[in-house]
Scaffold this active site. Sequence first.
Site, PDB file in Angstrom:
ATOM      1  N   SER A   4       0.823  -1.225   0.000  1.00 37.70           N
ATOM      2  CA  SER A   4       0.000   0.000   0.000  1.00 37.70           C
ATOM      3  C   SER A   4       0.850   1.265   0.000  1.00 37.70           C
ATOM      4  O   SER A   4       1.799   1.398   0.760  1.00 37.70           O
ATOM      5  CB  SER A   4      -0.920   0.016   1.225  1.00 37.70           C
ATOM      6  OG  SER A   4      -1.586   1.269   1.284  1.00 37.70           O
ATOM      7  N   THR A  24      -8.705  -2.311   2.738  1.00 35.85           N
ATOM      8  CA  THR A  24      -8.545  -2.893   1.422  1.00 35.85           C
ATOM      9  C   THR A  24      -8.864  -4.384   1.533  1.00 35.85           C
ATOM     10  O   THR A  24      -9.384  -4.840   2.554  1.00 35.85           O
ATOM     11  CB  THR A  24      -7.136  -2.563   0.849  1.00 35.85           C
ATOM     12  OG1 THR A  24      -7.059  -3.068  -0.473  1.00 35.85           O
ATOM     13  CG2 THR A  24      -6.005  -3.115   1.695  1.00 35.85           C
ATOM     14  N   LYS A  46     -13.445  -4.867   2.793  1.00 39.77           N
ATOM     15  CA  LYS A  46     -14.362  -3.795   2.408  1.00 39.77           C
ATOM     16  C   LYS A  46     -15.842  -4.147   2.613  1.00 39.77           C
ATOM     17  O   LYS A  46     -16.650  -3.279   2.908  1.00 39.77           O
ATOM     18  CB  LYS A  46     -14.133  -3.389   0.948  1.00 39.77           C
ATOM     19  CG  LYS A  46     -12.834  -2.627   0.725  1.00 39.77           C
ATOM     20  CD  LYS A  46     -12.738  -2.166  -0.722  1.00 39.77           C
ATOM     21  CE  LYS A  46     -11.421  -1.472  -0.982  1.00 39.77           C
ATOM     22  NZ  LYS A  46     -11.332  -0.919  -2.342  1.00 39.77           N
ATOM     23  N   ASN A  92     -14.509   1.615   2.262  1.00 41.46           N
ATOM     24  CA  ASN A  92     -13.037   1.698   2.279  1.00 41.46           C
ATOM     25  C   ASN A  92     -12.525   2.774   3.230  1.00 41.46           C
ATOM     26  O   ASN A  92     -11.322   2.917   3.410  1.00 41.46           O
ATOM     27  CB  ASN A  92     -12.487   1.945   0.865  1.00 41.46           C
ATOM     28  CG  ASN A  92     -12.690   3.373   0.407  1.00 41.46           C
ATOM     29  OD1 ASN A  92     -13.600   4.052   0.861  1.00 41.46           O
ATOM     30  ND2 ASN A  92     -11.843   3.834  -0.490  1.00 41.46           N
ATOM     31  N   ASP A 145     -14.123   4.888  -3.394  1.00 44.29           N
ATOM     32  CA  ASP A 145     -13.561   4.339  -4.640  1.00 44.29           C
ATOM     33  C   ASP A 145     -14.263   4.919  -5.871  1.00 44.29           C
ATOM     34  O   ASP A 145     -13.611   5.215  -6.878  1.00 44.29           O
ATOM     35  CB  ASP A 145     -13.684   2.808  -4.654  1.00 44.29           C
ATOM     36  CG  ASP A 145     -12.665   2.148  -3.740  1.00 44.29           C
ATOM     37  OD1 ASP A 145     -11.536   2.665  -3.623  1.00 44.29           O
ATOM     38  OD2 ASP A 145     -12.992   1.109  -3.146  1.00 44.29           O
ATOM     39  N   GLY A 149     -15.345  -7.152 -15.781  1.00 43.08           N
ATOM     40  CA  GLY A 149     -15.211  -7.597 -14.390  1.00 43.08           C
ATOM     41  C   GLY A 149     -16.307  -7.006 -13.534  1.00 43.08           C
ATOM     42  O   GLY A 149     -16.815  -5.907 -13.820  1.00 43.08           O
ATOM     43  N   GLY A 195     -15.126  -6.524  -6.478  1.00 41.16           N
ATOM     44  CA  GLY A 195     -15.269  -5.430  -5.508  1.00 41.16           C
ATOM     45  C   GLY A 195     -15.066  -4.053  -6.122  1.00 41.16           C
ATOM     46  O   GLY A 195     -15.811  -3.109  -5.813  1.00 41.16           O
ATOM     47  N   THR A 211     -17.924 -14.857 -14.899  1.00 44.88           N
ATOM     48  CA  THR A 211     -19.026 -15.570 -14.244  1.00 44.88           C
ATOM     49  C   THR A 211     -20.292 -14.735 -14.438  1.00 44.88           C
ATOM     50  O   THR A 211     -20.493 -13.714 -13.780  1.00 44.88           O
ATOM     51  CB  THR A 211     -18.720 -15.744 -12.741  1.00 44.88           C
ATOM     52  OG1 THR A 211     -17.398 -16.271 -12.610  1.00 44.88           O
ATOM     53  CG2 THR A 211     -19.714 -16.665 -12.072  1.00 44.88           C
TER      54      THR A 211
HETATM   55  P1  NAP Z   1     -12.142  -9.156  -7.188  1.00 47.74           P
HETATM   56  O1  NAP Z   1     -13.282  -8.764  -6.337  1.00 47.74           O
HETATM   57  O2  NAP Z   1     -11.338 -10.366  -6.851  1.00 47.74           O
HETATM   58  O3  NAP Z   1     -12.739  -9.345  -8.682  1.00 47.74           O
HETATM   59  C1  NAP Z   1     -11.921  -9.792  -9.714  1.00 47.74           C
HETATM   60  C2  NAP Z   1     -12.645  -9.691 -11.051  1.00 47.74           C
HETATM   61  O4  NAP Z   1     -11.739 -10.124 -12.066  1.00 47.74           O
HETATM   62  C3  NAP Z   1     -13.889 -10.587 -11.168  1.00 47.74           C
HETATM   63  O5  NAP Z   1     -14.846  -9.952 -11.986  1.00 47.74           O
HETATM   64  C4  NAP Z   1     -13.321 -11.844 -11.847  1.00 47.74           C
HETATM   65  O6  NAP Z   1     -14.284 -12.556 -12.589  1.00 47.74           O
HETATM   66  C5  NAP Z   1     -12.329 -11.201 -12.790  1.00 47.74           C
HETATM   67  N1  NAP Z   1     -11.299 -12.141 -13.209  1.00 47.74           N
HETATM   68  C6  NAP Z   1     -10.321 -12.671 -12.431  1.00 47.74           C
HETATM   69  N2  NAP Z   1      -9.551 -13.525 -13.165  1.00 47.74           N
HETATM   70  C7  NAP Z   1     -10.061 -13.497 -14.423  1.00 47.74           C
HETATM   71  C8  NAP Z   1      -9.717 -14.170 -15.631  1.00 47.74           C
HETATM   72  N3  NAP Z   1      -8.679 -15.032 -15.693  1.00 47.74           N
HETATM   73  N4  NAP Z   1     -10.457 -13.920 -16.744  1.00 47.74           N
HETATM   74  C9  NAP Z   1     -11.514 -13.055 -16.701  1.00 47.74           C
HETATM   75  N5  NAP Z   1     -11.895 -12.400 -15.581  1.00 47.74           N
HETATM   76  C10 NAP Z   1     -11.181 -12.630 -14.454  1.00 47.74           C
HETATM   77  O7  NAP Z   1     -11.090  -7.977  -7.340  1.00 47.74           O
HETATM   78  P2  NAP Z   1     -11.364  -6.392  -7.151  1.00 47.74           P
HETATM   79  O8  NAP Z   1     -11.210  -6.024  -5.738  1.00 47.74           O
HETATM   80  O9  NAP Z   1     -12.615  -6.032  -7.854  1.00 47.74           O
HETATM   81  O10 NAP Z   1     -10.113  -5.786  -7.927  1.00 47.74           O
HETATM   82  C11 NAP Z   1     -10.100  -5.781  -9.348  1.00 47.74           C
HETATM   83  C12 NAP Z   1      -8.987  -4.878  -9.816  1.00 47.74           C
HETATM   84  O11 NAP Z   1      -9.255  -3.514  -9.444  1.00 47.74           O
HETATM   85  C13 NAP Z   1      -7.658  -5.244  -9.175  1.00 47.74           C
HETATM   86  O12 NAP Z   1      -6.737  -5.420 -10.214  1.00 47.74           O
HETATM   87  C14 NAP Z   1      -7.290  -4.038  -8.332  1.00 47.74           C
HETATM   88  O13 NAP Z   1      -5.904  -3.763  -8.442  1.00 47.74           O
HETATM   89  C15 NAP Z   1      -8.088  -2.910  -8.964  1.00 47.74           C
HETATM   90  N6  NAP Z   1      -8.449  -1.830  -8.005  1.00 47.74           N
HETATM   91  C16 NAP Z   1      -7.970  -0.578  -8.203  1.00 47.74           C
HETATM   92  C17 NAP Z   1      -8.320   0.442  -7.348  1.00 47.74           C
HETATM   93  C18 NAP Z   1      -7.761   1.839  -7.584  1.00 47.74           C
HETATM   94  O14 NAP Z   1      -7.976   2.730  -6.741  1.00 47.74           O
HETATM   95  N7  NAP Z   1      -7.057   2.093  -8.665  1.00 47.74           N
HETATM   96  C19 NAP Z   1      -9.153   0.208  -6.253  1.00 47.74           C
HETATM   97  C20 NAP Z   1      -9.644  -1.086  -6.077  1.00 47.74           C
HETATM   98  C21 NAP Z   1      -9.268  -2.096  -6.947  1.00 47.74           C
HETATM   99  P3  NAP Z   1     -15.199 -13.694 -11.883  1.00 47.74           P
HETATM  100  O15 NAP Z   1     -16.356 -12.966 -11.253  1.00 47.74           O
HETATM  101  O16 NAP Z   1     -15.604 -14.577 -12.981  1.00 47.74           O
HETATM  102  O17 NAP Z   1     -14.322 -14.374 -10.860  1.00 47.74           O
END
Ligand code: NAP
Length: 286
Positions: free
Chosen positions: A14, A60, A64, A85, A100, A125, A128, A151
């Site tokens: 972080s 994080t 959350k 968050n 966010d 996607g 979260g 999914t």
């Molecule tokens: P999460 O809840 O684990 O969700 C992951 C997502 O990615 C789900 O929709 C999942 O699909 C999909 N996914 C994972 N592997 C995949 C694959 N091989 N092929 C296709 N889809 C796939 O994660 P999250 O917390 O939402 O985070 C997602 C991204 O956002 C992360 O990379 C994180 O770094 C970024 N983020 C950035 C900020 C920022 O402030 N910039 C803040 C928060 C998060 P399924 O539903 O099918 O599993």
Amino acid sequence: MDRYLVIGDPVAHSRSPGMQNAAFRFHNLDARYEKRHVLRGEIAPFLEEARRELAGFNLTIPHKGAVIEFLDEITPEAAAAGSVNTVTVRDGKLLGDSTDGYGLEHALLENFHLGPAGKKFLFLGCGGAARATAFHLALRGAETIRIANRTIDKAGALADELRRYRRDLSVEISAIGDEERLAFWLADTDFLIQATSLGLRDDDAMPLNPALLRNELASRLRVFDTIYRDTPILRRAAACSIPAAGGMEMLIHQGAKSFEIWTGLPAPLDAMRRGFLQGDRESCCD
Ligand code: NAP
């Protein structure tokens, strides 16, 4: 001294301490922000400590959603998104917020000089990050939110919640592998938001067929990857002259909003950006 934390598992990566401590220094506040590794099962005892000893904290992965049942108050947007968050501690009470979506909105303004009102969004996607931001975009007047996910049932569940949240919002879903539908949507999209976890690792593939991003889309489409690093989708967008940006400004602005919620002071964005990039030089331990 007011104490603040970011908690998560993992949390060592972080950059929030560098960013928030730069803001505290800018305003000469007697406050300190650190990070702490807190496991899923440790959240309840942590919150009891927070009530007594902290002024606020960020959360994080994986906290959350899990924190919500323990909070005394929560904003309507955070409740709708099921994601918190930012927690403010006031008189021993825990007040939850989600910044966010604000972070994404202001990243789009910063990077593309465009706001969400009247715009069509395509999310790749629906985890979260997509969930926390989609409700904010709905609140801020987005016209259409389309969700493509691996999914499909999860996309359907989020779509139902978004439709209940704002009845006049147009919401559609697709399997992320349905190239025909994605091609059709991309020709009618203002913002493509990459919100899968694909791109975090060097050898990750793009979440959609690269050929779907074409030069002809460049006059309207903007690509935003929530991931803060150079990712395949950003490289492909650049090769097609499609304006694109990574997740750094989203992180800066979600942190800036947390700072403003806690202190009531305007966030010093340039100082926070420098602190974010330089890290927290006063921090002794991760
Ligand atoms: P999460 O809840 O684990 O969700 C992951 C997502 O990615 C789900 O929709 C999942 O699909 C999909 N996914 C994972 N592997 C995949 C694959 N091989 N092929 C296709 N889809 C796939 O994660 P999250 O917390 O939402 O985070 C997602 C991204 O956002 C992360 O990379 C994180 O770094 C970024 N983020 C950035 C900020 C920022 O402030 N910039 C803040 C928060 C998060 P399924 O539903 O099918 O599993």
